[in-house]
Write a protein that holds these residues in place. Structure first.
Motif, short mmCIF file in Angstrom:
data_model
loop_
_atom_site.label_atom_id
_atom_site.label_comp_id
_atom_site.label_asym_id
_atom_site.label_seq_id
_atom_site.Cartn_x
_atom_site.Cartn_y
_atom_site.Cartn_z
N VAL A 162 1.05 -1.30 -0.04
CA VAL A 162 0.07 0.07 0.07
C VAL A 162 0.70 1.16 0.12
O VAL A 162 0.38 2.20 -0.78
N LEU A 163 1.89 1.42 0.86
CA LEU A 163 2.72 2.51 0.87
C LEU A 163 3.48 2.85 -0.44
O LEU A 163 3.63 3.89 -0.86
N ALA A 164 3.93 1.70 -0.97
CA ALA A 164 4.79 1.51 -2.11
C ALA A 164 3.71 2.34 -3.35
O ALA A 164 4.17 3.12 -3.95
N LEU A 165 2.55 1.95 -3.37
CA LEU A 165 1.74 2.34 -4.55
C LEU A 165 1.19 3.69 -4.33
O LEU A 165 1.14 4.63 -4.98
N LEU A 166 1.01 4.09 -2.91
CA LEU A 166 0.59 5.64 -2.58
C LEU A 166 1.58 6.47 -2.99
O LEU A 166 1.23 7.62 -3.35
N PHE A 167 2.58 6.10 -2.44
CA PHE A 167 3.87 7.19 -2.70
C PHE A 167 4.33 6.97 -4.39
O PHE A 167 5.36 7.80 -4.48
N GLY A 168 3.82 6.09 -5.01
CA GLY A 168 4.35 6.09 -6.46
C GLY A 168 5.79 5.77 -6.36
O GLY A 168 6.47 5.94 -7.31
N ALA A 169 6.21 4.98 -5.58
CA ALA A 169 7.50 4.25 -5.48
C ALA A 169 7.91 3.40 -6.74
O ALA A 169 9.20 3.88 -7.45
N PRO A 170 7.25 2.50 -7.28
CA PRO A 170 7.69 1.95 -8.34
C PRO A 170 7.89 2.84 -9.64
O PRO A 170 8.85 2.67 -10.32
N GLU A 171 7.04 3.67 -9.83
CA GLU A 171 7.24 4.86 -11.21
C GLU A 171 8.30 5.78 -10.88
O GLU A 171 9.00 6.03 -11.86
N THR A 172 8.33 6.04 -9.47
CA THR A 172 9.68 7.13 -9.22
C THR A 172 10.97 6.42 -9.44
O THR A 172 11.93 7.00 -9.88
N PHE A 173 11.27 5.24 -8.92
CA PHE A 173 12.71 4.61 -8.58
C PHE A 173 12.82 3.81 -10.11
O PHE A 173 14.04 3.39 -10.13
N LEU A 174 11.68 3.44 -10.55
CA LEU A 174 12.05 2.31 -11.86
C LEU A 174 11.54 2.99 -13.23
O LEU A 174 11.63 2.35 -14.12
N ALA A 175 11.42 4.37 -13.26
CA ALA A 175 10.91 4.86 -14.51
C ALA A 175 11.85 4.60 -15.81
O ALA A 175 11.33 4.43 -16.73
N ASP A 176 13.07 4.83 -15.37
CA ASP A 176 13.96 4.54 -16.65
C ASP A 176 14.28 3.18 -16.80
O ASP A 176 14.92 2.81 -17.94
N GLU A 177 14.18 2.10 -15.83
CA GLU A 177 14.58 0.81 -15.79
C GLU A 177 13.69 -0.09 -16.33
O GLU A 177 14.07 -1.28 -17.07
N THR A 178 12.43 0.04 -16.34
CA THR A 178 11.50 -0.91 -16.98
C THR A 178 10.71 -0.58 -18.27
O THR A 178 10.35 0.72 -18.23
N GLU A 179 10.60 -1.65 -19.09
CA GLU A 179 9.89 -1.27 -20.33
C GLU A 179 8.51 -1.77 -20.29
O GLU A 179 7.80 -1.27 -21.02
N THR A 180 8.31 -2.97 -19.44
CA THR A 180 6.88 -3.33 -19.41
C THR A 180 6.16 -3.36 -18.19
O THR A 180 6.95 -3.09 -17.03
N THR A 181 5.03 -3.63 -18.11
CA THR A 181 4.23 -3.47 -16.80
C THR A 181 4.46 -4.72 -15.90
O THR A 181 4.46 -4.69 -14.68
N SER A 182 4.77 -5.97 -16.55
CA SER A 182 5.32 -7.24 -15.91
C SER A 182 6.24 -6.95 -15.12
O SER A 182 6.75 -7.36 -13.79
N ALA A 183 7.46 -6.40 -15.91
CA ALA A 183 8.72 -5.92 -15.38
C ALA A 183 8.54 -5.07 -14.00
O ALA A 183 9.31 -5.35 -13.12
N LEU A 184 7.79 -3.98 -14.40
CA LEU A 184 7.55 -2.96 -13.07
C LEU A 184 6.85 -4.04 -12.13
O LEU A 184 7.33 -3.89 -10.82
N ALA A 185 5.87 -4.86 -12.20
CA ALA A 185 5.29 -5.51 -11.07
C ALA A 185 6.17 -6.46 -10.39
O ALA A 185 6.14 -6.75 -9.30
#
Length: 149
Positions: free
Chosen positions: A99-122
């Motif tokens: 919940v905290l990771a998603l509310l803070f937008g952490a995946p998008e913030t820290f992984l914006a340049d590294e992931t090309e697909t939604t499954s890799a982000l997940a």
């Protein structure tokens, strides 16, 4: 001959989950917003994450039923043979980090340049949640034990 009363499982209350939530969120927060955790997660193998899940389960069980000598898993309400308190602890542990990771937008913030697909982000998010859960379970179980009646 002494007659024994039938064994009645200890009631699990909403307040018990609330205590776990406070402890779980308290210790999860700092790890969700730390770039190093996301770097670790991006470089972890899935087997490392699954091993962390097993460690979190072991820590949670040990904290609830081995460190607290007054509590027995057999004395608790159960679902499919698993104490409700333990199920709640695992839901709070992994849930609070997620919940905290998603509310803070952490995946998008820290992984914006590294992931090309939604499954890799997940997948990386899952791995980061397992890292944060190692600490969240300590907070959740400690709060549950400290405030137990």
């Amino acid at each position: 001959m002494k007659l024994r009363r039938p064994h009645r499982p200890r009631d699990f209350r909403l307040a018990d989950s609330a205590q776990q939530i406070v402890g779980g969120f308290l210790l999860a927060g700092p790890f969700v917003v730390t770039e190093e955790v996301w770097d670790l997660a991006a470089n972890m193998h899935i087997l490392q994450s699954l091993t962390l899940v097993a460690i979190v389960f072991a820590i949670g069980y040990a904290a609830l039923y081995k460190a607290d000598t007054t509590r027995e898993p057999d004395d608790e309400q159960e679902v499919a043979g698993i104490p409700i308190r333990f199920i709640s602890l695992m839901c709070v542990t992994f849930g609070s980090v997620t919940v905290l990771a998603l509310l803070f937008g952490a995946p998008e913030t820290f992984l914006a340049d590294e992931t090309e697909t939604t499954s890799a982000l997940a997948l990386i998010t899952f791995k980061a949640v397992t890292v944060g859960s190692v600490f969240s379970v300590v907070g959740a179980a400690t709060a549950d034990s400290i405030f137990a009646k």
